[in-house]
Design an enzyme around this catalytic site. Sequence first.
Site, PDB file in Angstrom:
ATOM      1  CD  GLU A 337       2.729  10.132  -9.758  1.00 42.28           C
ATOM      2  OE1 GLU A 337       2.432  10.465  -8.593  1.00 42.28           O
ATOM      3  OE2 GLU A 337       2.000  10.380 -10.738  1.00 42.28           O
ATOM      4  CG  ASP A 361      -3.447  11.438  -7.653  1.00 40.14           C
ATOM      5  OD1 ASP A 361      -2.373  11.068  -7.148  1.00 40.14           O
ATOM      6  OD2 ASP A 361      -3.535  11.950  -8.773  1.00 40.14           O
ATOM      7  CG  HIS A 528       0.252  10.308  -4.104  1.00 41.57           C
ATOM      8  ND1 HIS A 528       1.577  10.218  -4.498  1.00 41.57           N
ATOM      9  CD2 HIS A 528      -0.447  10.586  -5.243  1.00 41.57           C
ATOM     10  CE1 HIS A 528       1.667  10.428  -5.802  1.00 41.57           C
ATOM     11  NE2 HIS A 528       0.449  10.653  -6.269  1.00 41.57           N
TER      12      HIS A 528
END
EC number: 5.3.1.25
Length: 591
Positions: A337, A361, A528
């Site tokens: 991401e 995550d 994260h």
Amino acid sequence: MKKISLPKIGIRPVIDGRRMGVRESLEEQTMNMAKATAALIIEKIRHACGAQVECVIADTCIAGMAESAACEEKFSSQNVGVTITVTPCWCYGSETIDMDPMRPKAIWGFNGTERPGAVYLAAALAAHNQKGIPAFSIYGHDVQDADDVSIPADVEEKLLRFARAGLAVASMKGKSYLSVGGVSMGIAGSIVDHNFFESWLGMKVQAVDMTELRRRIDQKIYDEAELEMALAWADKNFRYGEDQNAQQYKRNEAQNRAVLKESLLMAMCIRDMMQGNKTLADKGLVEESLGYNAIAAGFQGQRHWTDQYPNGDTAEALLNSSFDWNGVREPFIVATENDSLNGVAMLFGHQLTGTAQIFADVRTYWSPEAVERVTGQALNGLAEHGIIHLINSGSAALDGACKQRDSEGKPTMKPHWEISQQEADACLAATEWCPAIHEYFRGGGYSSRFLTEGGVPFTMTRVNMIKGLGPVLQIAEGWSVELPKVMHDQLDARTNSTWPTTWFAPRLTGKGPFTDVYSVMANWGANHGVLTIGHVGADFITLAAMLRIPVCMHNVEEAKIYRPSAWAAHGMDVEGQDYRACQNYGPLYKR
């Protein structure tokens, strides 16, 4: 591509310049200190790429301005990026110190009674602090005899911690972060801050649209023979997991093959964009063959890519691992991401340890009460106070299965130069590749699925940007946890069971953000985090101080905290000192 020379560590033996027997009596002892320091570093530390560290010792002992300048000339010509000054005696403080403001520096003053090494250390540090050039102090706890050539354990610990962090600083300088795409789903870490990379890390940002990846794949700007090798390797080693998609979204064999091929191509092309590939030059693609000099990268993926093309999960997982179809090799650093701030934490961890990193995550806090309510079983052992579920579809390194073994036979993640092919194969065998869930990834893809073995020490980190303050670093040391299979299956099924899982239990202190596991989760600054093998929070703290990044949260023992001596002048509370010193000195590469 041409190999860029690695930074070296410069050793500066300094000495009392008075002749008529004073300097002469100290020459051998002083130079031996320098040689012993170099030998220790060469034996104990490697660059993140696995290469042996080189130390450069000044040609002569340094007594004043002339010899200091000669030493600097030698260091400048040999790519010295870190310096350690050593002495067993009194020398002339400001006349002999390393004055380069951007080079991490430490001074080891020998603790002996015959000559006042401690007095020079104090005088030199006073000069550093007065001039605004922070330096690290190294002074043995116990007095040594003048003829004792050994390096005490406490001195060794500081020398090595300083050297590891200093080499990380020097290795990042001049490199780039490759931002493939832009902001992913509004994630703040993918709003790539050029000033942060330039001012704090000495790096550039190379922004490339995801259409460049599409172009490279469509126009075959890659090594076609390598693609066939990668496909054959995947056919031999990939074990596929359950396809949890509804029947109308399941792909046929040909479609699955196309997804696998493109996923492997994405890995190859992102790698080539990072570091270059001379094979492309042989095809006449000279510009593309150069790469972008990237030491880390990020791939946006969601959603502008993943709504129509295979996601980045396979590519990211393979790049971040210590092995692929070419065998065991150095991991790349690729943030899913395009979370550049988590990518920086990954980069820090890799530079300090040489190991692969687990990107995840920080998904769920499970209290003991909630676990018992859902599963009917109680948490115990390391998990007794609760656990954090670390799970992400993307770029967790396959090393994270912890199928590698240390010297005692315990599960771990090794530096890549210590990993055997058998251990790499074991990590692959422990991994399933699960078809991506269509509702999330319409273009398909494969997510790696593994479970990290329990009882392994880890350090979880994260860099966050705070407006008006700048970057801050979070650190949480703890352990992976192994749950009973029935309990794991029940908890895992409540989220996405096609992704890799690490159950993490942070070490609690009973204070502040480490009062309990819930507090760790509640104080984490973003969605994260990164797991680095081992309890290496102290190394992160030293590195952060060098870069002037304050640490806002950690559970490292105070005795292990090692920062420049000037930090002590910024107040009496250790963590407040860190904030005030970082603000006072500003980013290492001020812009």
